[in-house]
Design an enzyme around this catalytic site. Structure first.
Site, PDB file in Angstrom:
ATOM      1  CG  HIS A  82       3.054  19.928  12.712  1.00 52.58           C
ATOM      2  ND1 HIS A  82       2.117  20.376  11.802  1.00 52.58           N
ATOM      3  CD2 HIS A  82       4.160  20.698  12.519  1.00 52.58           C
ATOM      4  CE1 HIS A  82       2.635  21.361  11.083  1.00 52.58           C
ATOM      5  NE2 HIS A  82       3.867  21.576  11.504  1.00 52.58           N
ATOM      6  CE1 TYR A 110       0.514  19.759  19.234  1.00 54.10           C
ATOM      7  CE2 TYR A 110       0.307  18.034  17.583  1.00 54.10           C
ATOM      8  CZ  TYR A 110       0.128  19.348  17.969  1.00 54.10           C
ATOM      9  OH  TYR A 110      -0.427  20.245  17.091  1.00 54.10           O
ATOM     10  CG  HIS A 123       0.479  22.656   5.706  1.00 52.28           C
ATOM     11  ND1 HIS A 123       0.712  21.773   6.751  1.00 52.28           N
ATOM     12  CD2 HIS A 123       1.713  23.038   5.279  1.00 52.28           C
ATOM     13  CE1 HIS A 123       2.014  21.639   6.928  1.00 52.28           C
ATOM     14  NE2 HIS A 123       2.638  22.397   6.044  1.00 52.28           N
ATOM     15  CD  GLU A 148       0.244  18.332   8.703  1.00 48.02           C
ATOM     16  OE1 GLU A 148       0.214  18.354   9.951  1.00 48.02           O
ATOM     17  OE2 GLU A 148      -0.421  19.118   8.003  1.00 48.02           O
TER      18      GLU A 148
END
Length: 323
Positions: free
Chosen positions: A104, A108, A198, A101
């Site tokens: 992730h 961005y 997930h 996470e």
């Protein structure tokens, strides 16, 4: 030999796995490990220069919102879920999920640094940190992580992973289907591949706990779950209008949201709420949801988007148990 009663701390033993789903999920997640630094985002600059102002604004806001959600998932979600792990191997899986996470969320920023100026990035994060609808869904989910029951925390997590992210995923998947921003979309597809595991894994863990409830407790939980989904969807409708009205995509994005809301419920072993199916979603975007990816690094042998082995997306049925 020391008995368990005298143990201060016990070593994790992967040769004595209590729940085979923990082991299979660990293997799935480690096989599909990836990092954003190996995706050639600069190759998308020609496409980006041809976008109009509304398209550029949309992408910036979309990824700002996704960054906020992934920040919550990496900072609050796993800390909340870890407290109620059923096995030590589940804790290990959650540690893996927490790290990804964070990957992730960082991805961005890699997209921003490629496509946007410093001033534009600052504006995007200012909007992200003050937008009422975005902050509302962040507050709803995070408050459950802080104060909810173990099962409520899992519901919030699955709703985030399988539903709330998808208003943001729509735009890059649409552009991918039109041969635009292919490398940006590659990152989104890698993220979706992670989130699909997930969501189904946490949903499976929810089902284990749900099946231990009395019939009355189950009905109370169902009522809470559907009420929460309605609240989140109503807020997400307004958020979607804000993101997509200028592009004329709002109605089709809402269809996509309802489809993914149903998928979230299915991950939790629940009956879908909305009539929307895959056939109602823009086929260009549905095609982008496939978890196969395209880049290949011949030096590291990381192929088909970061395959370290032969990896296929886990199906929801892999995690469903008798209800």
């Amino acid at each position: 030999m020391t008995t368990l009663d005298n143990s201060y701390y016990q070593a994790i033993n992967w040769n004595a796995v209590e729940d085979i789903i923990d082991k299979s999920t660990w293997e799935k997640l480690t096989e599909q490990f990836w990092l954003d630094t190996r995706i050639p985002l600069s190759n998308d600059l020609d496409d980006w220069r041809n976008f109009n102002d509304d398209q550029k604004e949309n992408i910036g806001l979309v990824f700002g919102g996704l960054t906020l959600l992934d920040t919550i998932q990496s900072e609050s979600a796993i800390e909340a879920l870890r407290k109620d792990s059923r096995t030590p191997h589940e804790e290990a899986v959650l540690n893996n999920i927490q790290f990804m996470e964070s990957v992730h969320a960082k991805s961005y920023s890699s997209i921003f640094s490629t496509l946007n100026t410093k001033a534009e990035i600052e504006e995007i994060f200012e909007w992200t940190n003050t937008n009422p609808q975005l902050q509302k869904k962040a507050e709803i989910i995070n408050e459950i992580y802080l104060n909810g029951s173990p099962l409520q925390k899992k519901v919030a997590n699955v709703y985030a992973e399988t539903f709330l992210f998808y208003s943001g995923f729509y735009a890059p998947l649409y552009y991918l289907g039109n041969n635009k921003l292919a490398n940006v979309a590659e990152i989104i597809k890698l993220i979706i591949r992670d989130e699909s595991v997930h969501g189904t894994y946490i949903g499976y863990k929810f089902q284990l706990g749900f099946n231990e409830l009395s019939n009355e407790e189950q009905e109370e939980m169902k009522e809470w779950m559907y009420d929460l989904l309605f609240t989140l969807y109503e807020n997400e409708e307004v958020y979607t209008e804000l993101l997509y009205d200028k592009l004329g995509w709002t109605d089709e994005v809402k269809t996509f949201l309802r489809y993914n809301a149903n998928k979230a419920l299915m991950n939790l072993g629940m009956v879908p709420l909305f009539p929307d199916t895959a056939n109602d979603v823009n086929p260009i975007v549905m095609n982008g949801l496939s978890t196969g990816t395209s880049n290949h690094d011949f030096f590291s042998q990381v192929g088909n988007g970061y395959l370290l082995g032969t990896v296929e997306a886990m199906e929801n049925d892999d995690y469903l148990i008798g209800m």
